[in-house]
Structures are given as structure tokens and as C-alpha cells.
Design an enzyme around this catalytic site. Structure first.
Site, PDB file in Angstrom:
ATOM      1  N   SER A 252       1.256   3.526  -3.412  1.00 57.17           N
ATOM      2  CA  SER A 252       0.559   4.577  -4.160  1.00 57.17           C
ATOM      3  C   SER A 252      -0.698   5.125  -3.737  1.00 57.17           C
ATOM      4  O   SER A 252      -1.554   4.317  -3.341  1.00 57.17           O
ATOM      5  CB  SER A 252       0.660   4.073  -5.596  1.00 57.17           C
ATOM      6  OG  SER A 252       1.924   3.784  -6.183  1.00 57.17           O
TER       7      SER A 252
ATOM      8  N   GLU B 150      13.029  -4.044  -4.783  1.00 55.10           N
ATOM      9  CA  GLU B 150      11.739  -3.962  -5.656  1.00 55.10           C
ATOM     10  C   GLU B 150      12.256  -3.953  -6.953  1.00 55.10           C
ATOM     11  O   GLU B 150      11.563  -4.567  -7.992  1.00 55.10           O
ATOM     12  CB  GLU B 150      10.923  -2.905  -5.283  1.00 55.10           C
ATOM     13  CG  GLU B 150       9.571  -3.054  -6.270  1.00 55.10           C
ATOM     14  CD  GLU B 150       8.545  -2.076  -5.573  1.00 55.10           C
ATOM     15  OE1 GLU B 150       8.470  -1.618  -4.615  1.00 55.10           O
ATOM     16  OE2 GLU B 150       7.607  -1.905  -6.669  1.00 55.10           O
TER      17      GLU B 150
ATOM     18  N   SER C 170      -1.662  -4.090  -6.124  1.00 53.23           N
ATOM     19  CA  SER C 170      -1.742  -5.439  -6.592  1.00 53.23           C
ATOM     20  C   SER C 170      -1.837  -6.394  -5.454  1.00 53.23           C
ATOM     21  O   SER C 170      -1.599  -6.143  -4.185  1.00 53.23           O
ATOM     22  CB  SER C 170      -0.490  -5.862  -7.236  1.00 53.23           C
ATOM     23  OG  SER C 170      -0.163  -5.048  -8.235  1.00 53.23           O
TER      24      SER C 170
ATOM     25  N   THR D 202       8.641   4.726 -12.431  1.00 55.95           N
ATOM     26  CA  THR D 202       8.879   5.036 -13.896  1.00 55.95           C
ATOM     27  C   THR D 202      10.156   5.200 -14.383  1.00 55.95           C
ATOM     28  O   THR D 202      11.227   5.660 -13.563  1.00 55.95           O
ATOM     29  CB  THR D 202       8.002   6.340 -14.430  1.00 55.95           C
ATOM     30  OG1 THR D 202       8.807   7.379 -13.802  1.00 55.95           O
ATOM     31  CG2 THR D 202       6.543   6.156 -13.628  1.00 55.95           C
TER      32      THR D 202
ATOM     33  N   GLY E 194       0.608  -1.334   0.194  1.00 56.99           N
ATOM     34  CA  GLY E 194       0.004  -0.018   0.059  1.00 56.99           C
ATOM     35  C   GLY E 194       0.822   1.302  -0.062  1.00 56.99           C
ATOM     36  O   GLY E 194       0.896   1.649   0.931  1.00 56.99           O
TER      37      GLY E 194
HETATM   38  C1  LIG Z   1       0.800  -3.014 -13.180  1.00 55.52           C
HETATM   39  C2  LIG Z   1       1.131  -2.029 -11.895  1.00 55.52           C
HETATM   40  C3  LIG Z   1       1.096  -2.689 -10.800  1.00 55.52           C
HETATM   41  C4  LIG Z   1       1.307  -1.705  -9.821  1.00 55.52           C
HETATM   42  N1  LIG Z   1       1.214  -2.289  -8.484  1.00 55.52           N
HETATM   43  C5  LIG Z   1       1.315  -1.261  -7.178  1.00 55.52           C
HETATM   44  C6  LIG Z   1       1.124  -1.742  -5.829  1.00 55.52           C
HETATM   45  O1  LIG Z   1       1.089  -3.256  -5.692  1.00 55.52           O
HETATM   46  N2  LIG Z   1       1.241  -0.948  -4.972  1.00 55.52           N
HETATM   47  C7  LIG Z   1       1.478   0.231  -5.065  1.00 55.52           C
HETATM   48  O2  LIG Z   1       1.716   0.882  -4.178  1.00 55.52           O
HETATM   49  N3  LIG Z   1       1.606   0.833  -6.350  1.00 55.52           N
HETATM   50  C8  LIG Z   1       1.651   0.183  -7.453  1.00 55.52           C
HETATM   51  N4  LIG Z   1       1.506   0.533  -8.596  1.00 55.52           N
HETATM   52  C9  LIG Z   1       1.590   2.124  -8.801  1.00 55.52           C
HETATM   53  C10 LIG Z   1       3.179   2.415  -9.443  1.00 55.52           C
HETATM   54  O3  LIG Z   1       4.094   2.427  -8.413  1.00 55.52           O
HETATM   55  C11 LIG Z   1       2.798   4.081  -9.818  1.00 55.52           C
HETATM   56  O4  LIG Z   1       2.143   3.925 -11.109  1.00 55.52           O
HETATM   57  C12 LIG Z   1       4.224   4.862 -10.252  1.00 55.52           C
HETATM   58  O5  LIG Z   1       5.029   5.007  -9.118  1.00 55.52           O
HETATM   59  C13 LIG Z   1       3.931   6.071 -11.041  1.00 55.52           C
HETATM   60  O6  LIG Z   1       3.259   6.766  -9.989  1.00 55.52           O
HETATM   61  P1  LIG Z   1       1.556   7.486 -11.063  1.00 55.52           P
HETATM   62  O7  LIG Z   1       1.012   6.374 -11.569  1.00 55.52           O
HETATM   63  O8  LIG Z   1       1.216   8.110  -9.784  1.00 55.52           O
HETATM   64  O9  LIG Z   1       2.313   8.275 -11.959  1.00 55.52           O
HETATM   65  P2  LIG Z   1       2.914  10.052 -11.775  1.00 55.52           P
HETATM   66  O10 LIG Z   1       3.807   9.895 -10.700  1.00 55.52           O
HETATM   67  O11 LIG Z   1       1.747  10.722 -11.785  1.00 55.52           O
HETATM   68  O12 LIG Z   1       3.611  10.325 -13.099  1.00 55.52           O
HETATM   69  C14 LIG Z   1       3.254  10.395 -14.346  1.00 55.52           C
HETATM   70  C15 LIG Z   1       4.201  10.845 -15.564  1.00 55.52           C
HETATM   71  O13 LIG Z   1       4.862  11.889 -14.935  1.00 55.52           O
HETATM   72  C16 LIG Z   1       6.460  11.488 -15.406  1.00 55.52           C
HETATM   73  N5  LIG Z   1       7.276  12.091 -13.873  1.00 55.52           N
HETATM   74  C17 LIG Z   1       6.661  12.231 -12.581  1.00 55.52           C
HETATM   75  N6  LIG Z   1       7.560  13.060 -11.899  1.00 55.52           N
HETATM   76  C18 LIG Z   1       8.448  13.111 -12.650  1.00 55.52           C
HETATM   77  C19 LIG Z   1       9.737  13.810 -12.214  1.00 55.52           C
HETATM   78  N7  LIG Z   1      10.293  14.140 -11.234  1.00 55.52           N
HETATM   79  N8  LIG Z   1      10.659  13.850 -13.252  1.00 55.52           N
HETATM   80  C20 LIG Z   1      10.298  13.301 -14.550  1.00 55.52           C
HETATM   81  N9  LIG Z   1       9.131  12.663 -14.904  1.00 55.52           N
HETATM   82  C21 LIG Z   1       8.294  12.502 -13.900  1.00 55.52           C
HETATM   83  C22 LIG Z   1       6.369   9.869 -14.992  1.00 55.52           C
HETATM   84  O14 LIG Z   1       7.624   9.320 -15.236  1.00 55.52           O
HETATM   85  C23 LIG Z   1       5.096   9.676 -15.667  1.00 55.52           C
HETATM   86  O15 LIG Z   1       5.572   9.286 -16.861  1.00 55.52           O
HETATM   87  C24 LIG Z   1       1.607  -0.292  -9.760  1.00 55.52           C
HETATM   88  C25 LIG Z   1       1.427   0.110 -11.216  1.00 55.52           C
HETATM   89  C26 LIG Z   1       1.317  -0.688 -12.267  1.00 55.52           C
HETATM   90  C27 LIG Z   1       1.148   0.043 -13.626  1.00 55.52           C
END
Ligand SMILES: Cc1cc2nc3c(=O)[nH]c(=O)nc-3n(C[C@H](O)[C@H](O)[C@H](O)COP(=O)(O)OP(=O)(O)OC[C@H]3O[C@@H](n4cnc5c(N)ncnc54)[C@H](O)[C@@H]3O)c2cc1C
Length: 383
Positions: free
Chosen positions: A126, A241, A158, A365, A124
């Protein structure tokens, strides 16, 4: 320098292959076995082999083997397309985090259960407004008497719908600078006030969820490590991770089956097909050497932070190139009717095509990882 594995390590690899040859049938191989291949039964069989918590102390159910042994094991499991999701998070990061920061009571209660494949975790972290910038998270844990009261929302969690525990981060001091007021908790998922709602991904599968916490009471002995130091604890967890071979081999079974198929059907007479598959094999080998380097660092107790970021960044992009190339190669067959001998392979390729964008998002990412490489690896400070 000698890059060869020892005789003992090679024998361990052979033992795992022998086990998997009867436990994972060719027609049951799955891609993303560590995410989609959920089978408590299979995890318990691995537990009986002593293959969960391989590096952990024997007194908590582990085998005290090396990180390289663990890498050999995970490499073989993923190559075989084994369904390892049920124990993956406990084995990969919750267990190591508890070993590093957990209380003796937590270690004695939880770790032996993980080693037997009897307990499933979700992470837990994001939240709707906090992904890459995790330190901005808003879920609150207020200390009240003998417990913390949890309120807030997690997303993309997940396995939340099947997990026994959430390894969760929450804000415990709203007045402190954002990195300093965060703590980690082990939350039993059957606690009253937790509401898990499914999120269906682009492939139509359900593995992640939204999770809502409404006045959830978490006993104080479920705080992990030090109150308000959670951020610093998470940082090392993220290195575990990010750096594993699951970031390279998620769709390896599909790649391997496609190479076999291309040979059988004579597609390899086409130089473009040969070139594409060879290029991907080169990239797989390169990625593998990066992951082995990180495992070697761990054996030397060196923290692999920018190296882990490099490995994840490179390897997940290789996985995406595999998904694209394989889908293009099998494209004509993707429309085959069910029952055709090639329909399952084509279906797997189509699923991969839809799933692959997730590789460079989950676990951090690629943009964020490049920031880490720039700052910690190259010393390029932002202006
Ligand atoms: C299949 C899958 C499973 C997952 N499982 C889990 C889970 O079990 N538990 C959990 O907690 N999370 C989980 N996640 C979430 C995952 O960790 C987040 O999606 C990820 O950290 C990105 O956060 P966000 O989606 O909020 O995107 P954002 O942080 O909003 O980013 C959006 C875009 O902006 C870019 N960006 C943001 N900040 C910057 C910066 N400072 N510099 C350059 N670019 C930037 C990012 O690279 C991205 O392209 C999962 C995600 C997926 C796809």
C-alpha cells in the site's frame, strides 16, 4: 462424502495442543496473535518443531505436509492465542511466493531461514494514494547497472520497524499500462536510504509504519520472478493472504474466555446472552467450513480466488460481530479498576472493540472482495 480428518491429522492436532498447553499460558493469551503477538523466541521454538513452512519441500527446510495439516496447525495456534506474528508473513505468503517465482539462489538462502523462525518480513504494497487500487502504485524502481534504485513511499507497513526484509512492489516501467509495469523485490531493511516512521493505531499499539525510500540500491538478484510481471504474481499471493483461518480466529481467545466467564457468572441464565453466544458459534462454524474448503482446493491445486474472497468477507465480519457482542456483554466490567479478577478480560474486550474495524480493511476491503465475488463468482460484469 467423508468430512472427518484422518487419524494422523487428529494425532497432529493433539501433538500441537500438548505443545501449546505448556508454551502459551492462559494469562498470556493474546487476540490478533498474528499481528500483535510478536515473539522471535516463540517463532524459533515453532521452527525447532518443524512447524514453519510445513507444506514446503524438504530441501528448503519444509516438511512436505498438506495444506490441511497447515490449517490444523494455524487453527490451534490462533485458538490458543499464541504469539505467532514474527514468522506469520514469511510462512503464509512470502515463502509460497518465493517457491512459485523466486530464483534458486533466493529459495536456498531465504526459505531455510524462514523455517527456523529466524527471519521477519514486512509487505510493502500500500501507498498513500494506492490501497484498493494497488496497480496505481507510484514507488519507482529504476534499473541502473547492477542494481535497481528505489524511490517512493509505502504506508500501513506492518512490522517494518522489526523486519529483516520487505517484500515490496514497485513500478519498473512507467510507460506501460498500469498493471503491466510492476515488479516484486526482496529489499533488505538495513539498506541505506530506508526511513521507517511509526504509525500508532486506535488501540495505542505500534505495529504498522510509514516507510520512505530515498535512492535505495537493491541488487538485481533481489528481483522476484519476471520484471514487469509483478502484478500477475501478486494476484495468487493475495489468495494466500486472504483465505487463512486467521481471518476468522483473530479474536477467538476472547470469545472463548467470554463464554467461560458468562457460564461462571451465571450470565447464561439470560436468554439473550445464550442467543447471542450461540449465534456467534454458528457463524464461527460456518466460517470454519469455508476456510477448510479453500484449504482443500489448495490440496487439489485449484486456485481459490472467489472462494478466498467469500471466506475473508464472511469471516472478518464474524470477527467484528464477536468484538461488538463481547464488548456489550462485558461492558459493565470495562470500567473495573486494575487488579480486579475481570479487569484483564474487560481490557481485552475494550481493545478488540477499537481494533475490529481493521478486520474488513486489512488484506483487501470487504467492498473490493464483494466486487471479486460478483465478477469472478457470479459473472456479473460492471456495465
Ligand atoms: C491493520 C492493518 C494492517 C495493514 N498492513 C499492511 C501491510 O503490512 N502492508 C501493506 O501494504 N498494507 C497494509 N495495510 C493496508 C491495507 O491493505 C489497505 O488499507 C487496504 O487495501 C485499503 O486501502 P486504502 O486504505 O488505501 O483504502 P481505499 O482503497 O482508499 O478505500 C477507501 C474505501 O473505498 C472503498 N473502495 C475503494 N475502491 C472501491 C471500489 N472499486 N469499489 C467499491 N468500493 C471501493 C474501500 O472499500 C474503502 O471502504 C494494512 C491495513 C490495516 C488496517
Amino acid at each position: 462424502m467423508d468430512f472427518a480428518l484422518t487419524g494422523e491429522q487428529e494425532a497432529f492436532r493433539a501433538e500441537i495442543r500438548e505443545f501449546l498447553s505448556s508454551e502459551v499460558l492462559a494469562e498470556e493469551r493474546v487476540e490478533d496473535g498474528w499481528i500483535s503477538g510478536y515473539s522471535r523466541e516463540f517463532s524459533q521454538k515453532l521452527g525447532q518443531q518443524g512447524w514453519i513452512g510445513l507444506t514446503w519441500p524438504k530441501k528448503y527446510g519444509g516438511q512436505e505436509k498438506s495444506y490441511l495439516d497447515r490449517l490444523i496447525l494455524t487453527e490451534e495456534l490462533l485458538r490458543a492465542g499464541a504469539p505467532v506474528a514474527a514468522h506469520w508473513l514469511g510462512d503464509r505468503q512470502v515463502g509460497p511466493a518465493l517457491l512459485a517465482y523466486g530464483s534458486e539462489e533466493q529459495k536456498q538462502k531465504i526459505l531455510p531461514q524462514v523455517c527456523k523462525g529466524e527471519v521477519v518480513f514486512c509487505l510493502g504494497m500500500s501507498e498513500p494514494g494506492s490501497g484498493s487500487d494497488l496497480a496505481s502504485l507510484q514507488t519507482r524502481a529504476n534499473e541502473e547497472g547492477d542494481h535497481y534504485t528505489l524511490n517512493g513511499q509505502k504506508i500501513w507497513t506492518s512490522f517494518a520497524h522489526v523486519a529483516d526484509y520487505a517484500y515490496l512492489v514497485a513500478r519498473t516501467d512507467p510507460d506501460a499500462p498500469k498493471h503491466r509495469g510492476i515488479s516484486e523485490f526482496l529489499v533488505a531493511m538495513d539498506t541505506p536510504g530506508i526511513d521507517v516512521r511509526p504509525l500508532i493505531d486506535a488501540t495505542g499499539e505500534h505495529h504498522f509504519n510509514e516507510v520512505f525510500f530515498d535512492n535505495v540500491e537493491v541488487p538485481k538478484n533481489r528481483l522476484i520472478g519476471e520484471k514487469n510481471r509483478g502484478w500477475y504474481q501478486i494476484a495468487s499471493q493475495l489468495d494466500y493472504e486472504r483465505s487463512g483461518i486467521e481471518r476468522l480466529l483473530s479474536n477467538y481467545p476472547l470469545f472463548q474466555d467470554t463464554v467461560r466467564y458468562a457460564k461462571e457468572r451465571g450470565l447464561t441464565k439470560d436468554p439473550l446472552v445464550r442467543d447471542t453466544l450461540s449465534q456467534l458459534q454458528i457463524e464461527l462454524d460456518l466460517g470454519r467450513s469455508m476456510v477448510y474448503k479453500v484449504a482443500w482446493y489448495l490440496t487439489q491445486k485449484i486456485v481459490p480466488n472467489y472462494e478466498a474472497a467469500m471466506a475473508k468477507c464472511f469471516c472478518t465480519e464474524v470477527e467484528q460481530r464477536i468484538a461488538k457482542a463481547v464488548s456489550e456483554l462485558l461492558g459493565d466490567y470495562a470500567v473495573l479498576l486494575p487488579g480486579s479478577p475481570h479487569a484483564r478480560l474487560a481490557g481485552r474486550a475494550a481493545r478488540e472493540y477499537l481494533y475490529a474495524p481493521a478486520y474488513t480493511i486489512q488484506g483487501g476491503t470487504s467492498n473490493i472482495l464483494r466486487n471479486i465475488i460478483a465478477i469472478r463468482g457470479l459473472g456479473l460484469q460492471p456495465g
